[in-house]
Design an enzyme around this catalytic site. Structure first.
Site, PDB file in Angstrom:
ATOM      1  N   GLY A  90       0.895  -1.182  -0.793  1.00 34.44           N
ATOM      2  CA  GLY A  90      -0.119  -0.550   0.403  1.00 34.44           C
ATOM      3  C   GLY A  90       0.780   1.444  -0.469  1.00 34.44           C
ATOM      4  O   GLY A  90       0.616   2.190   0.636  1.00 34.44           O
ATOM      5  N   GLY A 100      -1.129   4.547  -1.492  1.00 40.01           N
ATOM      6  CA  GLY A 100      -1.810   5.263  -0.320  1.00 40.01           C
ATOM      7  C   GLY A 100      -0.828   6.303   0.682  1.00 40.01           C
ATOM      8  O   GLY A 100       0.462   6.134   0.034  1.00 40.01           O
ATOM      9  N   MET A 101      -2.000   7.075   1.367  1.00 41.94           N
ATOM     10  CA  MET A 101      -1.426   7.746   2.269  1.00 41.94           C
ATOM     11  C   MET A 101      -0.531   7.198   3.089  1.00 41.94           C
ATOM     12  O   MET A 101       0.280   8.707   3.440  1.00 41.94           O
ATOM     13  CB  MET A 101      -2.787   8.626   2.701  1.00 41.94           C
ATOM     14  N   VAL A 102      -1.076   6.869   4.072  1.00 44.54           N
ATOM     15  CA  VAL A 102      -0.832   5.935   5.137  1.00 44.54           C
ATOM     16  C   VAL A 102       1.066   5.383   4.714  1.00 44.54           C
ATOM     17  O   VAL A 102       1.997   5.542   5.010  1.00 44.54           O
ATOM     18  CB  VAL A 102      -1.089   5.627   6.182  1.00 44.54           C
ATOM     19  N   GLY A 103       0.503   4.526   3.796  1.00 43.80           N
ATOM     20  CA  GLY A 103       1.867   3.936   2.818  1.00 43.80           C
ATOM     21  C   GLY A 103       2.879   4.766   2.024  1.00 43.80           C
ATOM     22  O   GLY A 103       3.578   4.673   3.097  1.00 43.80           O
ATOM     23  N   SER A 120      -8.055   0.676  12.738  1.00 43.11           N
ATOM     24  CA  SER A 120      -8.800   2.078  12.586  1.00 43.11           C
ATOM     25  C   SER A 120      -9.067   1.606  13.658  1.00 43.11           C
ATOM     26  O   SER A 120     -10.145   0.263  14.492  1.00 43.11           O
ATOM     27  CB  SER A 120      -9.610   2.144  11.560  1.00 43.11           C
ATOM     28  N   SER A 121      -9.262   2.700  14.346  1.00 47.11           N
ATOM     29  CA  SER A 121     -10.793   3.296  15.179  1.00 47.11           C
ATOM     30  C   SER A 121     -11.833   2.304  15.647  1.00 47.11           C
ATOM     31  O   SER A 121     -12.707   2.649  16.170  1.00 47.11           O
ATOM     32  CB  SER A 121      -9.888   4.655  15.468  1.00 47.11           C
ATOM     33  N   CYS A 122     -12.404   2.060  14.091  1.00 46.57           N
ATOM     34  CA  CYS A 122     -13.532   1.621  13.931  1.00 46.57           C
ATOM     35  C   CYS A 122     -13.569   0.034  14.762  1.00 46.57           C
ATOM     36  O   CYS A 122     -15.320  -0.218  14.621  1.00 46.57           O
ATOM     37  CB  CYS A 122     -14.475   1.974  12.918  1.00 46.57           C
ATOM     38  N   TYR A 128     -16.567  -3.427   7.027  1.00 52.67           N
ATOM     39  CA  TYR A 128     -14.786  -2.596   6.998  1.00 52.67           C
ATOM     40  C   TYR A 128     -14.285  -2.695   8.526  1.00 52.67           C
ATOM     41  O   TYR A 128     -13.170  -3.282   8.737  1.00 52.67           O
ATOM     42  CB  TYR A 128     -15.006  -1.047   7.208  1.00 52.67           C
ATOM     43  N   LYS A 180     -11.440  -5.904  10.066  1.00 51.51           N
ATOM     44  CA  LYS A 180      -9.936  -4.840  10.808  1.00 51.51           C
ATOM     45  C   LYS A 180      -9.740  -5.173  12.237  1.00 51.51           C
ATOM     46  O   LYS A 180      -8.031  -5.963  12.126  1.00 51.51           O
ATOM     47  CB  LYS A 180     -10.087  -3.560  10.967  1.00 51.51           C
ATOM     48  N   LEU A 213      -7.171  10.048  10.003  1.00 52.98           N
ATOM     49  CA  LEU A 213      -5.402  10.288   9.644  1.00 52.98           C
ATOM     50  C   LEU A 213      -6.354  11.209   8.224  1.00 52.98           C
ATOM     51  O   LEU A 213      -7.175  11.182   7.786  1.00 52.98           O
ATOM     52  CB  LEU A 213      -5.050   9.145   9.244  1.00 52.98           C
ATOM     53  N   HIS A 222     -12.875  10.679   3.598  1.00 53.03           N
ATOM     54  CA  HIS A 222     -13.493  11.257   4.969  1.00 53.03           C
ATOM     55  C   HIS A 222     -13.438  12.778   5.238  1.00 53.03           C
ATOM     56  O   HIS A 222     -13.739  13.144   4.355  1.00 53.03           O
ATOM     57  CB  HIS A 222     -12.187   9.990   5.555  1.00 53.03           C
ATOM     58  N   ARG A 280     -15.172  21.191  -0.616  1.00 55.08           N
ATOM     59  CA  ARG A 280     -15.954  21.691   0.043  1.00 55.08           C
ATOM     60  C   ARG A 280     -16.202  23.006   0.007  1.00 55.08           C
ATOM     61  O   ARG A 280     -17.008  23.739  -1.020  1.00 55.08           O
ATOM     62  CB  ARG A 280     -17.260  20.724   0.433  1.00 55.08           C
ATOM     63  N   ASP A 303     -25.006  11.053  11.241  1.00 55.43           N
ATOM     64  CA  ASP A 303     -23.500  11.082  12.148  1.00 55.43           C
ATOM     65  C   ASP A 303     -23.011  10.134  12.620  1.00 55.43           C
ATOM     66  O   ASP A 303     -21.744  10.854  12.604  1.00 55.43           O
ATOM     67  CB  ASP A 303     -24.469  11.490  13.945  1.00 55.43           C
TER      68      ASP A 303
END
Length: 328
Positions: free
Chosen positions: A11, A14-17, A112-114, A141, A145, A171, A184, A192, A283
């Site tokens: 990865g 990707g952003m983190v990789g 992930s925190s989810c 998801y 994880k 992140l 995200h 936006r 929400d």
């Protein structure tokens, strides 16, 4: 890391990789004798068991960093739940098992925190895992994880390897996805509000009540924390965990409401109109704050403040936007 270490980053685009790769390349430039191994998704499909097996047997990395995943915001999770659970389960099973089969004794998996229950006490401690019902909007998801954590724990227990998991909060930063529907919350807001400021719009509508609170961590901090955890001596890491609780939270330790976040983004982008909420939109979980005391006790804390991070991320977004316009 020891000299001559071969490190595969799954990865890396990707952003983190990508952030982890940048930091490893900086280490190489500083004289560390490490070899980084990467493959694009076009070159290596991580959901293909045979392809991953052949790659691992050929390259035989010493260390694997599993930063590859199918990710997205509430809209993407709600729209593509089968894709999210299937792709992430397959990636984790293939990479973790084939890393073991090829002789990799060290691995770091990013989660992930989810993974934590919807109605969990705040801030969320590592031992809250599997103590309640997950948030429905991203349950597929999250289940994938959680499976990744349990894979690492199980291979450690049965085979004596050193596979670790870090669970980041939300992140953001350079390399983020700014798609208007599948991104995200923070990159979606940046895009936006930028477009609203550029068009002179009088109003920006944000999803939900604006009351949910979220914690954010800059991707460069996440990359630094990931390598910090990976570098910890095995006895020190083991002393901070348990056989059935091998993951570590990574976060900033503070949160803001979505409304407060929107106001920060508006100020950064120069938007001066009204901010209103669409209460018909979901929400999600009302609060998600990580307990990062274990990582702090080991000696690591986040260093990039949210306002500073948003400003830097917006500057990166503007450069990409300008580049896209030039190439159009």
């Amino acid at each position: 890391m020891s000299d001559g270490t071969k490190i595969y980053i799954a990865g890396h685009r990707g952003m983190v990789g990508g952030a982890i790769l940048r930091q490893l390349e900086a280490r190489k430039a500083g004289g560390e004798a490490i070899e980084t191994i990467t493959r694009t998704s076009a070159d290596l499909n991580l959901t293909d068991q045979t392809a991953v097996r052949d790659f691992m047997q050929t390259e035989r990395p010493d260390v694997v960093i599993l930063a590859a995943a199918r990710v997205g915001g509430i809209h993407a999770n709600n729209t593509y739940p089968a894709d999210f659970i299937y792709d992430n389960l397959m990636i984790e099973c293939n990479v973790i098992h084939q890393a073991f089969a090829s002789g990799a004794t060290r691995l770091l998996q990013l989660g992930s925190s989810c993974i934590y229950p919807r109605a969990v006490p705040q801030p969320m401690r590592e031992d809250a895992l599997l103590t309640g019902v997950l948030e429905p909007t991203n349950e597929p998801y999250a289940v994938a994880k959680i499976a990744g954590i349990k894979l690492c724990e199980s291979y450690n227990r049965q085979h004596g390897v050193d596979y670790r998991s870090v669970m980041p909060t939300n992140l953001y930063g350079p390399g983020d996805n700014f798609h208007p529907e599948n991104s995200h919350v923070l990159p979606a807001l940046i895009r936006r509000f930028h477009e609203a400021a550029q068009s002179g719009a009088e109003e920006v509508v944000i999803w939900g009540s604006g009351k949910p609170r979220r914690e954010f961590l800059h991707v460069d901090d996440m990359a630094e924390a990931s390598l910090f955890v990976l570098d910890l001596p095995k006895d020190i890491y083991a002393a901070s965990t348990q056989p059935m609780l091998s993951h570590i939270n990574v976060g900033s330790g503070s949160d803001v409401s979505i409304r407060e976040l929107a106001e920060m983004v508006a100020a950064t982008t120069g938007f001066t109109g009204r901010i209103t909420q669409d209460a018909s939109k979901p929400d999600g979980t009302m609060r998600k704050l990580m307990d990062v005391s274990r990582l702090a006790d080991m000696g690591w804390r986040a260093g990039i403040g949210l306002e500073q991070g948003i400003q830097g991320t917006y500057e990166w977004f503007l450069k990409q936007d300008a580049a896209n316009l030039r190439s159009a």
